[in-house]
Design an enzyme around this catalytic site. Sequence first.
Site, PDB file in Angstrom:
ATOM      1  N   GLU A 771     -37.733 -12.205  17.242  1.00 20.14           N
ATOM      2  CA  GLU A 771     -37.751 -11.178  16.188  1.00 20.14           C
ATOM      3  C   GLU A 771     -39.206 -10.901  15.886  1.00 20.14           C
ATOM      4  OE1 GLU A 771     -34.561 -13.101  13.450  1.00 20.14           O
ATOM      5  OE2 GLU A 771     -35.490 -11.402  12.413  1.00 20.14           O
ATOM      6  N   CYS A 805     -41.560  -8.156   7.938  1.00 22.10           N
ATOM      7  CA  CYS A 805     -41.459  -7.334   9.143  1.00 22.10           C
ATOM      8  C   CYS A 805     -40.656  -6.070   8.857  1.00 22.10           C
ATOM      9  CB  CYS A 805     -40.873  -8.118  10.298  1.00 22.10           C
ATOM     10  SG  CYS A 805     -39.460  -9.064   9.868  1.00 22.10           S
TER      11      CYS A 805
END
Length: 1011
Positions: A771, A805
């Site tokens: 990720e 993020c």
Amino acid sequence: MKNIFDNKYLNQKKLVKDHFYYLVSNFSELNQKQIDYLSINIVKNAQNYKAGSPFSKLIHEFSLTSNEGIVLMCLAEALLRIPDVTTINDLIEDKIPIGNWKKYIKNDKDLFVNISSIAFLLTGKIVEEKVEENKNILGKVVKNLSGPILRNAIKQAINILAKQFVFERDIKKAINFSNEKKHDKYTFSFDMLGEAAVTYEDSDRYYSQYEEAIIKTGKGKNPHKKSISIKLSSLHPRYERNKLDLLKKELFPKAYKLTELGRENNVDICFDAEEADRLNLSLFIFKEIIESKLIDEKYQGFGFAVQAYQKRAFFVLDWLKKYLNEVNKKINIRLVKGAYWDTEIKVAQEQGFIDYPVFTKKFATDISYLACAHKLYENDNVFSQFATHNAHSISYIKTLFKDRDFEFQKLHGMGDEIYSYFEKDENFKCRVYAPVGGYKDLLPYLVRRLLENGANTSFIHQLKTKDFDVSKLIQSPLAKIEKLDEDKIKKPIDIYGDRKNSKGLDLSEEDVVESFQFNGKFKDIKAYSLINGKDIKSDKEIDIKSPHSSSVLGKKYFADEKISEIAIESLKEYSLKWKKFPIEKKAEIFLKFANLIEDNTNDIIEICAKESGKSIKNSIAEIREAIDFCRYYSKEALNLFQTQTLKGPTGELNQYRMVGKGLSFVVSPWNFPVAIFIGQTVAALITGNVVITKPAEQSSFAAYYIIKLLLKAGLPSNAIALLLGDGALIGKKVINDKKLKNVIFTGSLETAKIIQSNLQQKENIPTFIAETGGLNCMIVDTSALTEHVVKDVVNSGFDSAGQRCSACRILCVEENIYEHTKHTLIGAMKTQKVGNPEELSTDIGPVIDTEAFDNINNHIKKFDKVFQTEINLNQGNFIPPTLIEIEKLSDLKNEVFGPVVHMLKYKASNLDQLIEDINDLGFGLTLGIHSRIDKTIDRVVEKAEIGNIYINRNMIGAVVGVQPFGGYEKSGTGPKAGGPEYLKRLCHEQSISNNTASMGGNASLLSEVED
Ligand SMILES: Cc1cc2nc3c(=O)[nH]c(=O)nc-3n(C[C@H](O)[C@H](O)[C@H](O)COP(=O)(O)OP(=O)(O)OC[C@H]3O[C@@H](n4cnc5c(N)ncnc54)[C@H](O)[C@@H]3O)c2cc1C
């Protein structure tokens, strides 16, 4: 006041039974006949009342549960503020066909006659017919010949609807209008429209409006007691409990000044009641005002509203009785039921509160209202004002207060039919709450009124329902008391059914606020690697430093190659045993772990704040996410690891099951030192893998503390090894190991690529879950509500100092609203406090280290059009919220991991191109859309190659099991964390086929078959 604070989440059954029941039932029994008689007559009178405006009938016609009701709300909410014709057309085209308007016309001939000139019904009719023939004709109808006419007509109709609830556009007109003969029977409290200021500029404007309103009302000719209603949320952009110190300087004086002005001009001041989390804060303000010299025998016009739907209302009034007696002062109290019920329920569920601050049964709210009326009756220092349109509530109060001076209150545009009953009564006193202002500020108020009129539980709505049962409508709320045991709205903790929701902390509560006085427990801390459950000291001793101060918190000891090797070997031995460890027992461990995290929440918050610079609010959210991961993955694994028997030919047993793979390597980032660290580690463990977990260097202590808790929860110590230290060094050792089966990584794209290329060198093909980041955009069209957009951008772009993020990096705004949005956003950025994350009032903490600090600042320096708020902090890695205007998307190539939002202007006609450009950035993590037009939303959703899309909300804080999280392309490999596919990727599938007939023939077949 402690009794008020302590009872926010009291059990509703207990509250009703212990505190309200006898009070209300005793009085009811003695006065039932009188109350019933009055209620019936009020309702009968209302049935014969001729509505002044066609709309008062119309809005009752549409239930909120119907498509038409929702369309009406949507149009009213958006249409008046959209600046461009194209979007207005799109909105009308989008919403009108949804309704079956004809149904209403058929139902009520009079209604049709009355509203035949009302445009949207007319439009709906035209459009609906066309739609039946061919959906595409609709577009032409709206856009071509009839376009401008329809547009104006619908706008006009919505204007009339708005007028139903707005008294006048400015205070001068309002005063004149209130003096007209037809209003003889009523007094007024003017409410200057506008609430929830987003910027200081807004709050200054609202403040001036109140000043003007008080002065002009004071000078007005009306001989009655004059009154102004004020919303504290309009006087300050950060009217929140965690901002108490700031508010003492900036909001308290404003409330004081307005009361002073009320006193000087002989105008009553009533502060409205807003959301439940603001109650304590407002009581602090009111107490200060009451104690001041402003309130004395000369001026008793100060007051505030109390919401009976809140469990604390009764206790507020109880406190007021003693307190006003003590200080010997008199005030007004307006008793309302409350207008934010749906929001309160949603917030409590989202935040995982232990219960709701409001009742979940309508009749409990009604009983509370009556019990509160008794409390007011007992209080000689209060002039009671009852704001209700409910015939039973009115009758009860009229009977109770027969020997006392009091007044009723109603909302402008509502309840005329109810109160007309009393118009001939000489002693009747009713004040109208009369909103004054332009339509720009009307929307939140209008939405609340539409909700109130349309809700099935609302008295006013039921009164207007055809063939309603009068006896049911005026029934005492006590008649339903046995339904207190029904549990239709689940407690916040139970909303997920098969797993517990994580418990949240209510930051508006005094005891919670007090619990954040960090007392230096985490001084001189030490963080070690853990192998076989033992602390491993090494020669690499490094200072643990706070990103926001120069102080050294303690020491961490980084693992070297040798330690890494020992760790790997220690796990290998246990690998098979852990695979075979029963899944039920595994789940038990992780559920216990979740509870231990919950029990140690305050410690973990302190660690996050000190070591990683996370704000208290962000730390709480992160801890909750971690707990949710444990519970969600436990539940998923229990299902996943059930062996299935598959259908096949007789004489054979075919089984399918999941098994752990073996050695797994978990690498976590510093920006979520708890949630991602735990989520990844638990996922790998519960799927039967032994795990080397390596946290980011910057959050070593959090990891050490957490793994200790996990061991305490019962995890066998050789199922896990914690390795603190340099990623490249430890990574190389682990990745090179032949037994490695899984790598689970969250971090930068650059590191993910390095791991990927290292994995490619191996003989086997380990699973790699990565990720990484994103260049995340938010698209805003002109139908969006600017204040809402701005709140979401501030949240999505600057919260956690932009170190998420999922954070919003690029705000794409349609050109017609670009400047206004920018202006409001800059205003909102100025309300953000950058500073010490250990303080509850801090919104934005530091960035993680000096390297990040330098990188972000170097990026900002490359641009000309930059806005930054001012900060005065001489140490720590602080970067103020920053807005950078860019010309084109390609001005950005890489993610900038800090509190920096870039702003881009686009044309509505280029929306498709914009989506393509966003896809071309090559990331695919999160996307925000702000629009009221379903067609536009669908268009973006269909085209965007993005993993997580958020519509009309912020774009951060994905909830485990609710919004599974993860992106595509440069943003990650999938599967989504907290989603149903995640665990499957970490284990092997195994199929076992056993020829059961090989020994002794197919005995079972023979015994099954009958002759
Ligand atoms: C003059 C005036 C001033 C006002 N000022 C304020 C204010 O400052 N702050 C504010 O919040 N509101 C304010 N209101 C709005 C007021 O709260 C609503 O008009 C009021 O709730 C309607 O009550 P009712 O008795 O007329 O209607 P009813 O239909 O008898 O009651 C509606 C009440 O029941 C509640 N309810 C509905 N379903 C449930 C359920 N399942 N469980 C529990 N409760 C439920 C609703 O939320 C609402 O509070 C004001 C109203 C007036 C008339």
